[in-house]
Design a protein around this motif. Structure first.
Motif, PDB file in Angstrom:
ATOM      1  N   SER A  55       0.803  -1.202  -0.076  1.00 27.31           N
ATOM      2  CA  SER A  55       0.100  -0.026   0.076  1.00 27.31           C
ATOM      3  C   SER A  55       0.789   1.290   0.116  1.00 27.31           C
ATOM      4  N   VAL A  56       1.984   1.066   0.617  1.00 24.75           N
ATOM      5  CA  VAL A  56       2.858   2.460   0.716  1.00 24.75           C
ATOM      6  C   VAL A  56       3.117   2.984  -0.477  1.00 24.75           C
ATOM      7  N   PRO A  57       4.090   2.021  -1.308  1.00 26.68           N
ATOM      8  CA  PRO A  57       4.350   2.442  -2.658  1.00 26.68           C
ATOM      9  C   PRO A  57       3.362   2.867  -3.846  1.00 26.68           C
ATOM     10  N   LEU A  69      12.278   6.140  -3.740  1.00 26.61           N
ATOM     11  CA  LEU A  69      12.792   6.879  -2.491  1.00 26.61           C
ATOM     12  C   LEU A  69      12.578   5.788  -1.439  1.00 26.61           C
ATOM     13  N   THR A  70      11.490   4.930  -1.461  1.00 25.80           N
ATOM     14  CA  THR A  70      11.017   4.009  -0.498  1.00 25.80           C
ATOM     15  C   THR A  70      12.382   3.148  -0.058  1.00 25.80           C
ATOM     16  N   GLY A  71      13.074   2.952  -1.047  1.00 23.42           N
ATOM     17  CA  GLY A  71      14.206   2.059  -0.697  1.00 23.42           C
ATOM     18  C   GLY A  71      15.382   2.943   0.034  1.00 23.42           C
ATOM     19  N   LEU A  72      15.537   4.043  -0.085  1.00 30.25           N
ATOM     20  CA  LEU A  72      16.443   4.915   0.522  1.00 30.25           C
ATOM     21  C   LEU A  72      15.934   5.211   2.050  1.00 30.25           C
ATOM     22  N   PHE A  73      14.463   5.569   2.166  1.00 20.72           N
ATOM     23  CA  PHE A  73      14.062   5.753   3.565  1.00 20.72           C
ATOM     24  C   PHE A  73      14.032   4.417   4.352  1.00 20.72           C
ATOM     25  N   TRP A 107       5.838  13.151   1.367  1.00 17.76           N
ATOM     26  CA  TRP A 107       6.893  13.365   2.675  1.00 17.76           C
ATOM     27  C   TRP A 107       6.489  12.773   3.710  1.00 17.76           C
ATOM     28  N   VAL A 108       5.090  12.884   4.007  1.00 12.24           N
ATOM     29  CA  VAL A 108       4.386  12.317   5.407  1.00 12.24           C
ATOM     30  C   VAL A 108       4.512  10.634   5.120  1.00 12.24           C
ATOM     31  N   LEU A 109       4.294  10.187   4.135  1.00 12.39           N
ATOM     32  CA  LEU A 109       4.355   8.707   3.755  1.00 12.39           C
ATOM     33  C   LEU A 109       5.514   8.331   4.067  1.00 12.39           C
ATOM     34  N   LEU A 110       6.562   8.771   3.314  1.00 12.96           N
ATOM     35  CA  LEU A 110       8.012   8.446   3.476  1.00 12.96           C
ATOM     36  C   LEU A 110       8.322   8.640   4.963  1.00 12.96           C
ATOM     37  N   GLY A 111       8.217   9.640   5.681  1.00 16.14           N
ATOM     38  CA  GLY A 111       8.783   9.834   6.878  1.00 16.14           C
ATOM     39  C   GLY A 111       8.154   8.811   8.086  1.00 16.14           C
ATOM     40  N   LEU A 112       6.697   8.340   7.670  1.00 15.95           N
ATOM     41  CA  LEU A 112       6.132   7.290   8.555  1.00 15.95           C
ATOM     42  C   LEU A 112       6.773   6.058   8.194  1.00 15.95           C
ATOM     43  N   PHE A 113       7.218   5.834   7.041  1.00 16.83           N
ATOM     44  CA  PHE A 113       7.702   4.788   6.528  1.00 16.83           C
ATOM     45  C   PHE A 113       9.001   4.454   7.283  1.00 16.83           C
ATOM     46  N   ALA A 114       9.888   5.502   7.249  1.00 17.66           N
ATOM     47  CA  ALA A 114      11.321   5.576   8.028  1.00 17.66           C
ATOM     48  C   ALA A 114      11.124   5.133   9.450  1.00 17.66           C
ATOM     49  N   VAL A 115       9.976   5.929  10.136  1.00 18.62           N
ATOM     50  CA  VAL A 115       9.820   5.538  11.711  1.00 18.62           C
ATOM     51  C   VAL A 115       9.585   4.091  11.630  1.00 18.62           C
ATOM     52  N   PRO A 124      -8.198  -1.038  -4.874  1.00 17.51           N
ATOM     53  CA  PRO A 124      -9.270  -0.386  -5.757  1.00 17.51           C
ATOM     54  C   PRO A 124     -10.733  -0.804  -5.177  1.00 17.51           C
ATOM     55  N   VAL A 125     -10.842  -1.617  -4.405  1.00 23.89           N
ATOM     56  CA  VAL A 125     -12.171  -2.291  -3.725  1.00 23.89           C
ATOM     57  C   VAL A 125     -12.378  -1.408  -2.464  1.00 23.89           C
ATOM     58  N   ILE A 126     -11.567  -1.381  -1.231  1.00 29.34           N
ATOM     59  CA  ILE A 126     -11.708  -1.046  -0.118  1.00 29.34           C
ATOM     60  C   ILE A 126     -10.960   0.300   0.255  1.00 29.34           C
ATOM     61  N   GLY A 127      -9.885   0.549  -0.500  1.00 24.71           N
ATOM     62  CA  GLY A 127      -9.136   1.759  -0.115  1.00 24.71           C
ATOM     63  C   GLY A 127      -7.920   1.564   0.850  1.00 24.71           C
ATOM     64  N   TYR A 128      -6.955   2.287   0.710  1.00 28.11           N
ATOM     65  CA  TYR A 128      -5.795   2.214   1.650  1.00 28.11           C
ATOM     66  C   TYR A 128      -6.114   2.276   3.038  1.00 28.11           C
ATOM     67  N   GLU A 129      -6.872   3.003   3.342  1.00 30.65           N
ATOM     68  CA  GLU A 129      -7.227   3.013   4.797  1.00 30.65           C
ATOM     69  C   GLU A 129      -7.373   2.067   5.576  1.00 30.65           C
ATOM     70  N   TRP A 130      -8.298   0.990   4.862  1.00 31.77           N
ATOM     71  CA  TRP A 130      -8.804  -0.136   5.489  1.00 31.77           C
ATOM     72  C   TRP A 130      -7.711  -1.152   5.392  1.00 31.77           C
ATOM     73  N   LEU A 131      -6.845  -1.345   4.401  1.00 35.10           N
ATOM     74  CA  LEU A 131      -5.659  -2.086   4.552  1.00 35.10           C
ATOM     75  C   LEU A 131      -4.439  -1.752   5.626  1.00 35.10           C
ATOM     76  N   TYR A 132      -4.584  -0.571   6.005  1.00 31.71           N
ATOM     77  CA  TYR A 132      -3.534  -0.103   7.076  1.00 31.71           C
ATOM     78  C   TYR A 132      -4.135  -0.333   8.312  1.00 31.71           C
ATOM     79  N   LEU A 133      -5.651  -0.010   8.438  1.00 30.69           N
ATOM     80  CA  LEU A 133      -6.222  -0.635   9.574  1.00 30.69           C
ATOM     81  C   LEU A 133      -6.315  -1.931   9.913  1.00 30.69           C
TER      82      LEU A 133
END
Length: 427
Positions: free
Chosen positions: A39-41, A56-60, A111-119, A171-180
């Protein structure tokens, strides 16, 4: 029937209540983790429309893995490891919940996503060596290869199924449900960790700072067998991991579309599929005493399989369909061999190292495992530009074989390394 029972995975570690709870929780958590991995990329590309931002996800991801993998190992050699697991698992739950929150609020900032991914990767980098360092406290040494095989089988199965499920559900339920879903599944691991006993370190280090990290490297330098377990893995991964070539091979050698397609997916799935098959039929690993010798054999099989993969790609112009089957078979064989090698190498680190340095050595292990394939991407990409994908893949496999044999001859103590089994008492 008895012979078949000896071939399938050794499940004795699951008789241990603590390991069983951690393993079952790992099965549940892996489902959610793979949803976030995809979901992140996907969300980054959805926001930016740029593969450069996705890259950049590779670097972060790599920088936190290296920094916090090494430091996390030092922390795991200082504090009670159950406490460290509680903190890092809670951190993973928190970052996953923040992923859900930003998606639910309609975040459009990459950048919010990349920062969260790094954490998130920082918490993972501390959690992973701690988790590996506690296994020798829970299980006898002869069961560690089986325990590691069971754990790696779950991980590799998730690497196959997770992306497929996430790709369908986005595409069916969206990113937020997968993260949840990821957030909720992590509570299974938290529950298993809470039920662990206290796991203090034998002779803990005084201060988990830079000096303790350096002391971990010094310890490794003075223990040749453990050092060689890292060296041969780097040889196998840097020269023998051809994944950077898969897009071009799928398109040029097997006439797949530019954007991916079935052949592309099969190439990427073949190595983890081989690892899962190897894990299912891993009953033999618990019976191996000469673990150093076994690692060498497994890496030689990996090198031979990657050589065969390159040869199959070279012959694809003449027998395309047949060579695709051969190429996939070689990757599957390589994946099974790599799974066994990783199980033995992890077990050697867990059983041969002093408890006071296990965390730091597992931190180095995480860095090697994460860094080797990324270096391989650069090496294979540059080599393919000069000599073509088939020669790069086959040549890399040959270099694995040569490099591994040179390492084995140079350090014979690694081949001679063996575990001592606890005698079985019968009544």
């Amino acid at each position: 029937m008895q012979r078949l029972r000896g071939l399938v995975a050794d499940t004795r570690p699951l008789r241990n209540d603590n390991f069983r709870r951690l393993w079952i929780a790992g099965v549940i958590t892996m489902v959610g983790a793979q949803l976030t991995v995809v979901s992140v990329p996907a969300q980054i590309y959805d926001i930016s429309g740029s593969s450069a931002y996705v890259g950049l996800t590779g670097l972060f991801g790599l920088i936190p893995l290296v920094v916090f993998g090494l430091w996390g190992g030092a922390l795991a050699d200082h504090f009670d490891r159950r406490t460290m697991m509680l903190i890092t698992t809670s951190g993973l739950i928190g970052t996953s919940a923040l992923f859900w929150l930003q998606a639910a609020l309609g975040n459009a900032n990459v950048w919010v996503l990349l920062g969260l991914f790094a954490v998130q990767q920082a918490f993972f980098a501390v959690n992973s060596p701690t988790r590996q360092a506690i296994l020798p406290k829970l299980l006898p040494a002869e069961q560690l290869p089986a325990a590691n095989s069971l754990t790696m089988t779950v991980f590799q199965a998730g690497a196959i199924g997770g992306p497929l499920v996430a790709g369908i559900l986005i595409p069916v339920i969206g990113y937020e449900w997968l993260y949840l879903i990821d957030t909720l599944t992590l509570f299974a691991t938290l529950s298993a960790v809470i039920r662990l006993p206290r796991l203090p370190v034998d002779n803990p280090i005084g201060s988990p700072g830079l000096r303790s990290v350096i002391e971990g490297f010094r310890y490794l330098r003075g223990h040749t067998v453990l050092l060689m377990s890292f060296v041969v893995d780097l040889i196998a991964m840097i020269f023998g991991m051809p994944r950077a070539l898969f897009p071009e091979i799928a398109h040029v050698s097997f006439n797949g579309p530019d954007e991916g397609g079935l052949v592309f997916a099969l190439l990427f799935a073949a190595i983890p599929a081989g690892a899962v098959i190897g894990g299912v039929f891993s009953g033999w690993v618990s019976r191996v005493e000469r673990q150093g010798y076994a690692v060498i054999v497994c890496i030689l099989v990996w090198g031979a399989a990657m050589t065969g993969f390159g040869v199959a790609v070279a012959l694809a112009d003449h027998w395309q369909q047949a060579m695709l089957v051969v190429a996939l078979l070689m990757l599957v064989i390589g994946g099974a061999a790599d799974m066994a090698s990783a199980a033995f190498r992890t077990s050697m680190l867990q059983s041969a190292a002093d408890d006071a340095v296990r965390g730091r050595l597992q931190g180095i292990f995480i860095v090697v495992v994460a860094g080797g394939p990324r270096v391989a991407d650069v090496v294979h990409g540059a080599s393919a530009a000069m000599v073509g994908t088939a020669a790069a893949a086959a040549g890399g496999g040959i270099l694995v074989i040569v490099g591994t044999m040179v390492a084995a001859v140079a350090v014979p103590s690694f081949i001679r390394y063996r575990i001592t089994r606890t005698p079985t008492i019968t009544r």
